[in-house]
Design a protein around this motif. Structure first.
Motif, PDB file in Angstrom:
ATOM      1  N   ARG A  14       0.990  -0.928   0.158  1.00 21.52           N
ATOM      2  CA  ARG A  14       0.257   0.278   0.168  1.00 21.52           C
ATOM      3  C   ARG A  14       0.602   1.672   0.491  1.00 21.52           C
ATOM      4  O   ARG A  14       0.531   2.109  -0.603  1.00 21.52           O
ATOM      5  N   ARG A  16       3.892   1.736  -1.075  1.00 20.98           N
ATOM      6  CA  ARG A  16       4.606   1.918  -2.099  1.00 20.98           C
ATOM      7  C   ARG A  16       4.120   2.462  -3.459  1.00 20.98           C
ATOM      8  O   ARG A  16       4.265   3.174  -4.132  1.00 20.98           O
ATOM      9  N   ALA A  17       2.224   1.786  -3.129  1.00 23.99           N
ATOM     10  CA  ALA A  17       1.472   1.744  -4.250  1.00 23.99           C
ATOM     11  C   ALA A  17       1.722   3.788  -4.123  1.00 23.99           C
ATOM     12  O   ALA A  17       1.531   4.421  -5.366  1.00 23.99           O
ATOM     13  N   LEU A  18       1.067   3.859  -3.252  1.00 25.95           N
ATOM     14  CA  LEU A  18       0.555   5.336  -2.638  1.00 25.95           C
ATOM     15  C   LEU A  18       1.740   6.441  -2.832  1.00 25.95           C
ATOM     16  O   LEU A  18       2.030   7.167  -3.509  1.00 25.95           O
ATOM     17  N   ARG A  19       3.050   6.139  -2.629  1.00 24.81           N
ATOM     18  CA  ARG A  19       4.145   6.347  -2.937  1.00 24.81           C
ATOM     19  C   ARG A  19       4.717   6.536  -4.608  1.00 24.81           C
ATOM     20  O   ARG A  19       4.062   7.931  -4.700  1.00 24.81           O
ATOM     21  N   ALA A  20       4.641   6.276  -5.835  1.00 34.69           N
ATOM     22  CA  ALA A  20       4.309   5.502  -6.434  1.00 34.69           C
ATOM     23  C   ALA A  20       3.060   6.482  -7.118  1.00 34.69           C
ATOM     24  O   ALA A  20       3.342   7.503  -7.884  1.00 34.69           O
ATOM     25  N   GLU A  21       2.362   6.577  -6.771  1.00 34.07           N
ATOM     26  CA  GLU A  21       0.808   7.559  -7.160  1.00 34.07           C
ATOM     27  C   GLU A  21       1.642   8.556  -6.990  1.00 34.07           C
ATOM     28  O   GLU A  21       0.914   9.932  -8.024  1.00 34.07           O
ATOM     29  N   GLN A  22       2.320   9.719  -6.012  1.00 35.32           N
ATOM     30  CA  GLN A  22       2.177  10.441  -6.173  1.00 35.32           C
ATOM     31  C   GLN A  22       3.934  11.111  -6.735  1.00 35.32           C
ATOM     32  O   GLN A  22       3.637  12.368  -6.451  1.00 35.32           O
ATOM     33  N   GLY A  23       4.520  10.401  -7.267  1.00 36.54           N
ATOM     34  CA  GLY A  23       5.619   9.911  -8.016  1.00 36.54           C
ATOM     35  C   GLY A  23       6.379  10.376  -7.384  1.00 36.54           C
ATOM     36  O   GLY A  23       7.774  10.404  -7.508  1.00 36.54           O
TER      37      GLY A  23
END
Length: 73
Positions: A14, A16-23
């Motif tokens: 979760r 990792r996904a949120l971090r990547a989503e925010q760039g």
């Protein structure tokens, strides 16, 4: 019936996904959280059992509530 992933693994996925989503890169995110990059990597791999303070720091850095961070876990 498939075994559900461990809570640490689910939390790490979760984050990792949120971090990547925010760039954020992992290194940039760690710096923004004021945590070590290897610690963030360990979280994302499900290897770290985080303190509540660090969970709150991650949520604040992502600009979301604790309940939003935990959604779906």
């Amino acid at each position: 019936m498939a075994k559900r992933a461990d809570i640490l693994e689910r939390f790490g996925q979760r984050v990792r996904a949120l971090r990547a989503e925010q760039g954020y890169s992992q290194e940039g995110f760690a710096a923004a959280c004021q945590l070590d990059r290897t610690y963030i990597g360990g979280i994302e791999r499900g290897e770290r059992n985080l303190a509540l303070r660090n969970i709150e720091t991650i949520a604040q850095t992502l600009g979301i509530t604790l309940s939003e961070l935990m959604k779906g876990l």
